[in-house]
Design a protein around this motif. Structure first.
Motif, PDB file in Angstrom:
ATOM      1  N   ASP A 207       7.048 -13.412   8.155  1.00 11.81           N
ATOM      2  CA  ASP A 207       6.163 -13.330   9.322  1.00 11.81           C
ATOM      3  C   ASP A 207       5.759 -11.890   9.598  1.00 11.81           C
ATOM      4  O   ASP A 207       4.591 -11.586   9.863  1.00 11.81           O
ATOM      5  CB  ASP A 207       6.835 -13.930  10.560  1.00 11.81           C
ATOM      6  N   HIS A 208       6.730 -10.985   9.522  1.00 10.33           N
ATOM      7  CA  HIS A 208       6.452  -9.568   9.780  1.00 10.33           C
ATOM      8  C   HIS A 208       5.495  -8.995   8.734  1.00 10.33           C
ATOM      9  O   HIS A 208       4.549  -8.282   9.072  1.00 10.33           O
ATOM     10  CB  HIS A 208       7.759  -8.771   9.801  1.00 10.33           C
ATOM     11  N   VAL A 209       5.737  -9.314   7.467  1.00 16.17           N
ATOM     12  CA  VAL A 209       4.873  -8.786   6.404  1.00 16.17           C
ATOM     13  C   VAL A 209       3.470  -9.378   6.526  1.00 16.17           C
ATOM     14  O   VAL A 209       2.478  -8.670   6.304  1.00 16.17           O
ATOM     15  CB  VAL A 209       5.486  -9.042   5.012  1.00 16.17           C
TER      16      VAL A 209
ATOM     17  N   ILE B  48      -8.660  -2.411   0.661  1.00 17.80           N
ATOM     18  CA  ILE B  48      -7.876  -1.612  -0.288  1.00 17.80           C
ATOM     19  C   ILE B  48      -6.430  -1.480   0.192  1.00 17.80           C
ATOM     20  O   ILE B  48      -5.500  -1.597  -0.598  1.00 17.80           O
ATOM     21  CB  ILE B  48      -8.524  -0.227  -0.504  1.00 17.80           C
ATOM     22  N   ALA B  49      -6.234  -1.276   1.483  1.00 14.86           N
ATOM     23  CA  ALA B  49      -4.877  -1.181   2.022  1.00 14.86           C
ATOM     24  C   ALA B  49      -4.142  -2.507   1.857  1.00 14.86           C
ATOM     25  O   ALA B  49      -2.950  -2.529   1.537  1.00 14.86           O
ATOM     26  CB  ALA B  49      -4.912  -0.776   3.496  1.00 14.86           C
ATOM     27  N   ARG B  50      -4.857  -3.623   2.046  1.00 19.72           N
ATOM     28  CA  ARG B  50      -4.231  -4.935   1.842  1.00 19.72           C
ATOM     29  C   ARG B  50      -3.838  -5.112   0.380  1.00 19.72           C
ATOM     30  O   ARG B  50      -2.752  -5.599   0.063  1.00 19.72           O
ATOM     31  CB  ARG B  50      -5.174  -6.054   2.287  1.00 19.72           C
TER      32      ARG B  50
ATOM     33  N   HIS C 292       2.260  -3.379  -4.023  1.00 17.47           N
ATOM     34  CA  HIS C 292       3.566  -2.748  -3.806  1.00 17.47           C
ATOM     35  C   HIS C 292       4.662  -3.808  -3.673  1.00 17.47           C
ATOM     36  O   HIS C 292       5.737  -3.674  -4.254  1.00 17.47           O
ATOM     37  CB  HIS C 292       3.518  -1.872  -2.556  1.00 17.47           C
ATOM     38  N   ILE C 293       4.372  -4.869  -2.938  1.00 11.83           N
ATOM     39  CA  ILE C 293       5.355  -5.946  -2.795  1.00 11.83           C
ATOM     40  C   ILE C 293       5.628  -6.585  -4.151  1.00 11.83           C
ATOM     41  O   ILE C 293       6.773  -6.856  -4.502  1.00 11.83           O
ATOM     42  CB  ILE C 293       4.873  -6.987  -1.767  1.00 11.83           C
ATOM     43  N   LYS C 294       4.578  -6.791  -4.933  1.00 10.67           N
ATOM     44  CA  LYS C 294       4.752  -7.398  -6.256  1.00 10.67           C
ATOM     45  C   LYS C 294       5.610  -6.524  -7.158  1.00 10.67           C
ATOM     46  O   LYS C 294       6.478  -7.018  -7.877  1.00 10.67           O
ATOM     47  CB  LYS C 294       3.396  -7.634  -6.915  1.00 10.67           C
ATOM     48  N   ALA C 295       5.398  -5.220  -7.090  1.00 11.12           N
ATOM     49  CA  ALA C 295       6.154  -4.303  -7.948  1.00 11.12           C
ATOM     50  C   ALA C 295       7.590  -4.108  -7.473  1.00 11.12           C
ATOM     51  O   ALA C 295       8.498  -3.944  -8.295  1.00 11.12           O
ATOM     52  CB  ALA C 295       5.437  -2.949  -8.002  1.00 11.12           C
TER      53      ALA C 295
END
Length: 137
Positions: free
Chosen positions: A69-71, A83-85, A91-94
């Motif tokens: 929920d927070h993410v 681009i930020a999204r 980053h989460i994937k890596a």
């Protein structure tokens, strides 16, 4: 020295001392936060190296839902910055494969995102089709 001159010098000294104390306190606060962040980051890296899993992988389902929920809120807070999204999703994937599976591969971000996110954030789709925006149709 006159009484006014003594008052001015005293006021100047008190003001200078007050400024120095405030600046010192702000600096100590900032450095304490930096040290805390550094220690937290080091402990998290150690957990990844030793346990081969991060804190998210060891959470109970209820707490995982809070993290998701927070993410999601964080992701959607970049409403005008695709681009930020993208960078956040990459980053989460890596860095956290389990969280990426729960958010992206399960389709949670697409579900919660609405029409605009479904159209703009092609990287969230299971089989994204990337198109150059500068090419004519």
């Amino acid at each position: 020295p006159s009484r006014g001159m003594v008052a001015d010098v005293t006021d100047y000294a008190m003001t200078g001392t007050k400024w120095a104390i405030q600046t010192s306190c702000k600096s100590v606060y900032v450095y304490a936060k930096m040290v805390d962040a550094s220690i937290t980051r080091t402990l998290m890296h150690t957990q990844w190296r030793v346990l081969k899993s991060g804190p998210y992988a060891t959470l109970e389902l209820h707490h995982r839902q809070e993290v998701m929920d927070h993410v999601c809120e964080r992701y959607f807070s970049f409403c005008d910055d695709a681009i930020a999204r993208y960078e956040l999703a990459a980053h989460i994937k890596a860095q956290n494969r389990a969280l990426h599976v729960d958010l992206v591969q399960s389709g949670l971000l697409l579900e919660r995102g609405g029409v605009r996110i479904k159209e703009e954030d092609v990287w969230l789709h299971p089989n994204p089709v990337y198109r150059c925006s500068w090419t004519k149709k």
